[in-house]
Design a protein around this motif. Structure first.
Motif, PDB file in Angstrom:
ATOM      1  N   GLN A  23      88.317  39.524  30.595  1.00 22.63           N
ATOM      2  CA  GLN A  23      86.771  39.438  30.491  1.00 22.63           C
ATOM      3  C   GLN A  23      86.593  39.949  28.938  1.00 22.63           C
ATOM      4  OE1 GLN A  23      85.868  40.687  34.252  1.00 22.63           O
ATOM      5  NE2 GLN A  23      84.115  41.345  33.931  1.00 22.63           N
ATOM      6  N   THR A  71      88.776  31.836  26.335  1.00 20.90           N
ATOM      7  CA  THR A  71      88.606  31.200  28.263  1.00 20.90           C
ATOM      8  C   THR A  71      90.383  31.441  28.996  1.00 20.90           C
ATOM      9  OG1 THR A  71      88.987  29.578  26.520  1.00 20.90           O
ATOM     10  CG2 THR A  71      89.988  28.349  28.083  1.00 20.90           C
ATOM     11  N   ALA A  80      93.202  26.636  37.018  1.00 21.41           N
ATOM     12  CA  ALA A  80      91.582  25.943  36.497  1.00 21.41           C
ATOM     13  C   ALA A  80      91.843  26.689  35.116  1.00 21.41           C
ATOM     14  CB  ALA A  80      90.861  27.144  37.728  1.00 21.41           C
ATOM     15  N   GLU A 110      89.059  27.687  32.003  1.00 18.40           N
ATOM     16  CA  GLU A 110      87.304  28.053  32.301  1.00 18.40           C
ATOM     17  C   GLU A 110      86.936  29.711  30.912  1.00 18.40           C
ATOM     18  OE1 GLU A 110      84.188  27.358  33.817  1.00 18.40           O
ATOM     19  OE2 GLU A 110      85.516  26.432  35.564  1.00 18.40           O
ATOM     20  N   SER A 111      85.388  28.906  30.410  1.00 17.87           N
ATOM     21  CA  SER A 111      85.460  29.932  29.339  1.00 17.87           C
ATOM     22  C   SER A 111      84.908  31.086  30.492  1.00 17.87           C
ATOM     23  CB  SER A 111      84.235  28.722  28.757  1.00 17.87           C
ATOM     24  OG  SER A 111      82.941  28.934  29.538  1.00 17.87           O
ATOM     25  N   THR A 113      81.967  32.399  29.677  1.00 17.60           N
ATOM     26  CA  THR A 113      80.582  32.657  29.965  1.00 17.60           C
ATOM     27  C   THR A 113      80.396  31.392  31.196  1.00 17.60           C
ATOM     28  OG1 THR A 113      79.743  32.320  28.114  1.00 17.60           O
ATOM     29  CG2 THR A 113      78.521  31.425  29.414  1.00 17.60           C
ATOM     30  N   GLY A 114      81.321  30.201  31.729  1.00 17.32           N
ATOM     31  CA  GLY A 114      81.902  29.832  32.950  1.00 17.32           C
ATOM     32  C   GLY A 114      82.040  30.386  34.121  1.00 17.32           C
ATOM     33  N   LEU A 115      83.284  31.435  33.912  1.00 13.45           N
ATOM     34  CA  LEU A 115      83.608  32.070  34.842  1.00 13.45           C
ATOM     35  C   LEU A 115      82.863  33.039  35.626  1.00 13.45           C
ATOM     36  CD1 LEU A 115      86.520  31.587  36.789  1.00 13.45           C
ATOM     37  CD2 LEU A 115      86.635  33.859  34.951  1.00 13.45           C
ATOM     38  N   GLU A 125      79.634  32.042  35.441  1.00  9.60           N
ATOM     39  CA  GLU A 125      77.930  31.850  35.681  1.00  9.60           C
ATOM     40  C   GLU A 125      78.855  30.682  37.416  1.00  9.60           C
ATOM     41  OE1 GLU A 125      77.570  28.373  33.660  1.00  9.60           O
ATOM     42  OE2 GLU A 125      76.421  29.570  32.110  1.00  9.60           O
ATOM     43  N   GLY A 126      80.076  30.701  37.787  1.00  8.18           N
ATOM     44  CA  GLY A 126      80.080  30.705  38.882  1.00  8.18           C
ATOM     45  C   GLY A 126      80.762  31.204  39.909  1.00  8.18           C
ATOM     46  N   SER A 136      86.213  36.089  42.888  1.00  6.03           N
ATOM     47  CA  SER A 136      86.647  34.804  42.116  1.00  6.03           C
ATOM     48  C   SER A 136      87.414  34.119  42.145  1.00  6.03           C
ATOM     49  CB  SER A 136      85.149  34.060  41.230  1.00  6.03           C
ATOM     50  OG  SER A 136      84.034  34.511  41.695  1.00  6.03           O
TER      51      SER A 136
END
Length: 307
Positions: A194, A199, A210, A212-213, A215-217, A219-220, A294
């Motif tokens: 991170q 990505t 999965a 993920e970007s 950023t997307g990771l 956010e979720g 997560s």
């Protein structure tokens, strides 16, 4: 943006054991692509297929626009590779070993090797057999970075490095990306990914579950929440939180003229803030996203839930 690396339906078997099961991904040129997964997930096997160290049983791979099986020495000179298990000739100094690698990889800018060695606090004049695991890893990093390749393929690159050198390595990655180089790295340490990756691909049991970007990771990811509200009944506060998408694990910690609650948020933060705006808050703690929690949850899910 151009694509630097692609894998389509990549499958690899060793005897009767299939270790990669139809792996698909693509890496944008000039980006840092991180693959995370536990030991045995297939990270090293994937990298070796990209570099034609081993060959897949089926599927298609393209590295810098070429099939690695046909790219030959010209393609290999455009790549810097750090293997997960680094074996070095023990009867020479680090400097002589790097001179040999330079003859293989192609020209290295004058002073580049000494600059990298200084940044990584590496003595190039010691015999490699006398080097610790961490210093051998530093030598491996120098040989991967020294000829400024278009693509860096790094398998568990911070293994054995102390925290200060890890931070210097992260700076080297940021510089490589700034210079337009592409980085493909693996790790089982999420915090490393991170910090550096654009990505992230999550690999489990030879399958990508999965992509993920970062950023997307984030956010979720899961956020732990605790707040105190005055002049509010516990039942009202719980009902308010329950209506927020992604909220779970609600627990009443205290209820005496007001209420203190804890919960977990997995999802967007704006609906939570809208709900909390209806309360008279006296205290609020919303922790940083817990990406590791997560990702571990993804590992635990059945395949059909995350594909």
């Amino acid at each position: 943006m151009d694509i630097a690396v692609t894998a389509h339906s990549l499958t690899k078997r060793f005897g009767r054991r299939e270790v990669l099961h139809g792996v698909d991904f693509e890496v944008q040129a000039g980006s840092v692509f991180g693959v995370i997964g536990p030991n045995g997930a297939g990270k090293t096997t994937t990298m070796r297929c990209l570099l034609d160290i081993i060959r897949p049983n089926s599927g298609e791979v393209r590295v810098l626009g070429l099939d690695p099986r046909a790219g030959g020495p010209d393609l290999r000179r455009r790549i810097g590779y750090l293997p997960g298990e680094l074996f070095l000739e023990g009867r020479v100094t680090g400097r002589k070993l790097l001179s040999h690698y330079e003859a293989v990889s192609g020209p290295v800018p004058p002073g580049r090797i000494d600059e990298l060695a200084e940044r990584l606090d590496l003595d190039l004049d010691r015999h490699t057999r006398k080097l610790s695991k961490g210093n051998k890893q530093k030598l491996g990093l120098v040989q991967a970075f020294m000829h400024q390749p278009e693509l860096l393929v790094l398998d568990e690159p911070t293994s054995g490095l102390d925290p200060l050198i890890q931070q210097e390595f992260h700076a080297m990655l940021r510089e490589a990306r700034h210079n337009g180089q592409t980085v493909f790295l693996s790790s089982h340490v999420l915090s490393e990914i991170q910090q550096t990756a654009d990505t992230v691909a999550i690999l489990r049991d030879g399958r990508i579950i999965a992509v993920e970007s970062v950023t997307g990771l984030r956010e979720g990811a899961m956020r732990h929440l605790r707040f105190t509200a005055s002049h509010t009944a516990a039942s009202d506060a719980v009902a308010l939180l329950t209506a927020v998408p992604g909220i779970g694990n609600i627990e009443v910690l205290e209820s005496n003229g007001g209420v203190t609650l804890s919960a977990v948020l997995e999802g967007a933060i704006q609906p939570l803030l809208h709900a909390l705006g209806r309360l008279e808050l006296t205290d609020l703690v919303l922790e940083e996203p817990d990406l590791e929690e997560s990702v571990l949850k993804m590992y635990a899910m059945p395949q059909k839930e995350v594909l």
